[in-house]
Scaffold this motif. Structure first.
Motif, PDB file in Angstrom:
ATOM      1  N   VAL A  46      19.972  45.901  20.785  1.00  0.00           N
ATOM      2  CA  VAL A  46      21.359  46.196  21.398  1.00  0.00           C
ATOM      3  C   VAL A  46      21.861  45.067  22.255  1.00  0.00           C
ATOM      4  O   VAL A  46      21.120  45.038  23.244  1.00  0.00           O
ATOM      5  N   ARG A  47      22.803  44.203  21.957  1.00  0.00           N
ATOM      6  CA  ARG A  47      22.968  43.316  22.873  1.00  0.00           C
ATOM      7  C   ARG A  47      24.449  42.679  22.896  1.00  0.00           C
ATOM      8  O   ARG A  47      25.262  42.911  21.819  1.00  0.00           O
ATOM      9  N   THR A  48      24.930  42.570  24.054  1.00  0.00           N
ATOM     10  CA  THR A  48      26.266  42.051  24.260  1.00  0.00           C
ATOM     11  C   THR A  48      26.215  40.364  24.606  1.00  0.00           C
ATOM     12  O   THR A  48      25.403  40.172  25.662  1.00  0.00           O
ATOM     13  N   LEU A  49      26.837  39.592  23.971  1.00  0.00           N
ATOM     14  CA  LEU A  49      26.697  38.344  24.169  1.00  0.00           C
ATOM     15  C   LEU A  49      28.106  37.422  24.153  1.00  0.00           C
ATOM     16  O   LEU A  49      29.115  37.938  23.427  1.00  0.00           O
ATOM     17  N   ASP A  50      28.132  36.144  24.601  1.00  0.00           N
ATOM     18  CA  ASP A  50      29.067  35.224  24.493  1.00  0.00           C
ATOM     19  C   ASP A  50      28.709  34.237  23.353  1.00  0.00           C
ATOM     20  O   ASP A  50      27.745  33.530  23.560  1.00  0.00           O
ATOM     21  N   CYS A  51      29.843  34.178  22.340  1.00  0.00           N
ATOM     22  CA  CYS A  51      29.290  33.166  21.085  1.00  0.00           C
ATOM     23  C   CYS A  51      29.394  31.831  21.589  1.00  0.00           C
ATOM     24  O   CYS A  51      28.733  30.737  21.068  1.00  0.00           O
ATOM     25  N   GLY A  52      30.344  31.492  22.389  1.00  0.00           N
ATOM     26  CA  GLY A  52      30.608  30.175  23.054  1.00  0.00           C
ATOM     27  C   GLY A  52      31.085  29.287  22.020  1.00  0.00           C
ATOM     28  O   GLY A  52      30.387  27.947  22.272  1.00  0.00           O
ATOM     29  N   GLY A  53      31.482  29.591  20.919  1.00  0.00           N
ATOM     30  CA  GLY A  53      31.974  28.634  19.801  1.00  0.00           C
ATOM     31  C   GLY A  53      31.157  28.367  18.955  1.00  0.00           C
ATOM     32  O   GLY A  53      31.372  27.533  18.159  1.00  0.00           O
ATOM     33  N   ALA A  54      30.057  28.940  18.979  1.00  0.00           N
ATOM     34  CA  ALA A  54      28.751  28.495  18.122  1.00  0.00           C
ATOM     35  C   ALA A  54      28.586  29.530  17.011  1.00  0.00           C
ATOM     36  O   ALA A  54      29.411  30.306  17.011  1.00  0.00           O
ATOM     37  N   THR A  55      27.582  29.529  16.136  1.00  0.00           N
ATOM     38  CA  THR A  55      26.997  30.388  15.068  1.00  0.00           C
ATOM     39  C   THR A  55      26.303  31.347  15.618  1.00  0.00           C
ATOM     40  O   THR A  55      25.166  31.197  16.419  1.00  0.00           O
ATOM     41  N   LEU A  56      26.596  32.789  15.244  1.00  0.00           N
ATOM     42  CA  LEU A  56      25.541  33.912  15.628  1.00  0.00           C
ATOM     43  C   LEU A  56      24.849  34.270  14.449  1.00  0.00           C
ATOM     44  O   LEU A  56      25.691  34.588  13.324  1.00  0.00           O
ATOM     45  N   PHE A  57      23.579  34.115  14.578  1.00  0.00           N
ATOM     46  CA  PHE A  57      22.526  34.515  13.352  1.00  0.00           C
ATOM     47  C   PHE A  57      21.989  35.854  13.712  1.00  0.00           C
ATOM     48  O   PHE A  57      21.476  36.022  14.827  1.00  0.00           O
ATOM     49  N   VAL A  58      22.107  36.775  12.910  1.00  0.00           N
ATOM     50  CA  VAL A  58      21.526  38.257  13.306  1.00  0.00           C
ATOM     51  C   VAL A  58      20.421  38.316  12.082  1.00  0.00           C
ATOM     52  O   VAL A  58      21.143  38.187  10.789  1.00  0.00           O
ATOM     53  N   MET A  59      19.179  38.575  12.279  1.00  0.00           N
ATOM     54  CA  MET A  59      18.346  38.740  11.167  1.00  0.00           C
ATOM     55  C   MET A  59      17.242  40.001  11.733  1.00  0.00           C
ATOM     56  O   MET A  59      16.956  40.157  12.820  1.00  0.00           O
ATOM     57  N   GLY A  60      17.231  40.841  10.725  1.00  0.00           N
ATOM     58  CA  GLY A  60      16.395  42.249  10.925  1.00  0.00           C
ATOM     59  C   GLY A  60      17.067  43.552  10.546  1.00  0.00           C
ATOM     60  O   GLY A  60      17.610  43.406   9.539  1.00  0.00           O
ATOM     61  N   THR A  61      16.548  44.408  11.223  1.00  0.00           N
ATOM     62  CA  THR A  61      17.447  45.795  11.028  1.00  0.00           C
ATOM     63  C   THR A  61      17.789  46.525  11.945  1.00  0.00           C
ATOM     64  O   THR A  61      16.826  46.664  12.924  1.00  0.00           O
ATOM     65  N   GLY A  62      18.699  47.384  11.927  1.00  0.00           N
ATOM     66  CA  GLY A  62      19.139  48.396  12.808  1.00  0.00           C
ATOM     67  C   GLY A  62      19.641  47.645  14.215  1.00  0.00           C
ATOM     68  O   GLY A  62      19.651  48.266  15.273  1.00  0.00           O
ATOM     69  N   ASN A  63      20.024  46.433  14.017  1.00  0.00           N
ATOM     70  CA  ASN A  63      20.567  45.757  15.464  1.00  0.00           C
ATOM     71  C   ASN A  63      21.992  45.889  15.514  1.00  0.00           C
ATOM     72  O   ASN A  63      22.646  45.992  14.513  1.00  0.00           O
ATOM     73  N   GLN A  64      22.307  46.014  16.963  1.00  0.00           N
ATOM     74  CA  GLN A  64      23.849  46.343  17.381  1.00  0.00           C
ATOM     75  C   GLN A  64      24.249  45.341  18.119  1.00  0.00           C
ATOM     76  O   GLN A  64      23.563  45.196  19.219  1.00  0.00           O
ATOM     77  N   ILE A  65      25.016  44.353  17.651  1.00  0.00           N
ATOM     78  CA  ILE A  65      25.632  43.121  18.474  1.00  0.00           C
ATOM     79  C   ILE A  65      27.046  42.939  18.597  1.00  0.00           C
ATOM     80  O   ILE A  65      27.723  43.201  17.803  1.00  0.00           O
ATOM     81  N   PHE A  66      27.185  42.895  20.007  1.00  0.00           N
ATOM     82  CA  PHE A  66      28.832  42.608  20.383  1.00  0.00           C
ATOM     83  C   PHE A  66      29.046  41.404  20.684  1.00  0.00           C
ATOM     84  O   PHE A  66      28.618  40.809  21.888  1.00  0.00           O
ATOM     85  N   ALA A  67      29.768  40.545  19.802  1.00  0.00           N
ATOM     86  CA  ALA A  67      29.942  39.218  20.351  1.00  0.00           C
ATOM     87  C   ALA A  67      31.390  38.878  20.714  1.00  0.00           C
ATOM     88  O   ALA A  67      32.347  39.243  20.242  1.00  0.00           O
ATOM     89  N   LEU A  68      31.481  38.541  22.080  1.00  0.00           N
ATOM     90  CA  LEU A  68      32.508  38.188  22.799  1.00  0.00           C
ATOM     91  C   LEU A  68      32.909  36.797  22.510  1.00  0.00           C
ATOM     92  O   LEU A  68      32.215  35.741  22.074  1.00  0.00           O
TER      93      LEU A  68
END
Length: 104
Positions: free
Chosen positions: A22-44
């Motif tokens: 579980v993570r909140t992050l800033d994309c910063g204009g780049a690409t977000l790659f999420v791999m796995g299972t049951g992850n919760q990502i909040f991209a600002l």
């Protein structure tokens, strides 16, 4: 015939790999790659692209500029702004994913 987008890795791309992250992050204009299972990502901020692989991941992004690509099943990607190209590879194989724009 549709042309599929190509996500180019750049310095600053964010890679989240794991289970139950579980993570909140800033994309910063780049690409977000999420791999796995049951992850919760909040991209600002602005994400150039979002790519999700695995199962049961949830990504909520403020803005996606170029594309959203989803592999696997039971994935959820919501974005608040942008007009990205949406490529649901899982649905092409008969799997259920949710990708949609939501109110900001």
């Amino acid at each position: 015939m549709s042309i599929s987008p190509v996500a180019h890795a750049e310095n600053g791309d964010t890679h989240i790999t794991g289970q139950g992250v579980v993570r909140t992050l800033d994309c910063g204009g780049a690409t977000l790659f999420v791999m796995g299972t049951g992850n919760q990502i909040f991209a600002l901020g602005n994400c150039y692209a979002v790519t999700v692989q695995g199962s049961s991941n949830v990504v909520v992004a403020d803005n996606v500029v170029n594309d959203i690509t989803v592999y696997g099943f039971d994935q959820t990607v919501f974005y608040k702004n942008g007009t990205p190209f949406v490529w649901d590879r899982g649905r092409e194989l008969g799997m259920t994913n949710r990708i949609d724009r939501v109110p900001a």
